[in-house]
Design an enzyme around this catalytic site. Structure first.
Site, short mmCIF file in Angstrom:
data_model
loop_
_atom_site.label_atom_id
_atom_site.label_comp_id
_atom_site.label_asym_id
_atom_site.label_seq_id
_atom_site.Cartn_x
_atom_site.Cartn_y
_atom_site.Cartn_z
N CYS A 156 -9.70 -38.30 16.80
CA CYS A 156 -8.75 -38.69 17.84
C CYS A 156 -7.44 -39.16 17.22
O CYS A 156 -6.74 -38.39 16.60
CB CYS A 156 -9.39 -39.74 18.74
N HIS A 157 -7.08 -40.44 17.37
CA HIS A 157 -5.86 -40.99 16.78
C HIS A 157 -6.07 -41.45 15.34
O HIS A 157 -5.12 -41.89 14.69
CB HIS A 157 -5.34 -42.15 17.63
#
Length: 181
Positions: free
Chosen positions: A106-107
């Site tokens: 994800c991030h």
């Protein structure tokens, strides 16, 4: 093998911590929660508070030499705080310098960008990081899981919680590859 899960004191996406943690433990490795501060970390389910988890060690108490691999869970706040912490960035960079597997979802790749670890590599992430990865010299791809063998180590990345099944499979496979210490 011990596997470091590096998270900030607040903001980790809970499922991106707990599912890979379970996969690592089920594979016979020993996951450890490493953070920038002692105590407990506050996880989130998207934007809402979820559970807290005890920190095993702080990043200033450990070295990449203590671990066989690194996992960087996502959440928006978590990697944004990690990339602002010089010790967390140095810890992350040391896994690349040591040729050890690194997995980010994800991030999570924001920390990799800050550690200057994406240059010349292909990876995936939450789509909003695409420009950051390209600007840091990486090649962004839109895949559920992407395994990059460029350089001395394996980099495993995924986009989002829906990709966790394939992310965890690639992570545990990398942990048990013959060249992993």
């Amino acid at each position: 093998m011990r596997v470091a899960f590096l998270v900030a004191p607040v903001g980790v996406e809970q499922v991106e911590l707990t599912e890979p943690w379970r996969a690592v433990a089920d594979s016979g490795a020993s996951p450890e929660l490493v953070s920038t501060k002692p105590g407990r970390v506050q996880a989130f389910r998207h934007l809402g508070r979820a559970d807290t988890f005890p920190v095993d060690r702080t990043v200033t108490e450990v070295s990449a030499d203590d671990y066989g691999a690194l996992v960087l869970p996502g959440g928006v706040v978590n990697p944004d705080l990690l990339r602002m912490d010089e010790d967390a960035v140095a810890f992350t960079r040391a896994f690349f310098e040591g040729g050890k597997p690194v997995a980010a979802i994800c991030h999570g790749p924001w920390t990799l960008v800050e550690a200057d670890a994406v240059r010349g590599r292909s990876l995936t992430s939450w789509p909003s990081l695409r420009t950051d990865i390209r600007n840091a010299g990486g090649v962004w791809v839109d895949e559920a899981v992407h395994v990059c063998e460029a350089g001395p180590n394996t980099l495993i990345t995924s986009r989002k919680p829906a990709d966790l099944k394939v992310f965890c499979a690639a992570l545990t496979s990398a942990l048990h590859a013959p060249h992993v210490r």
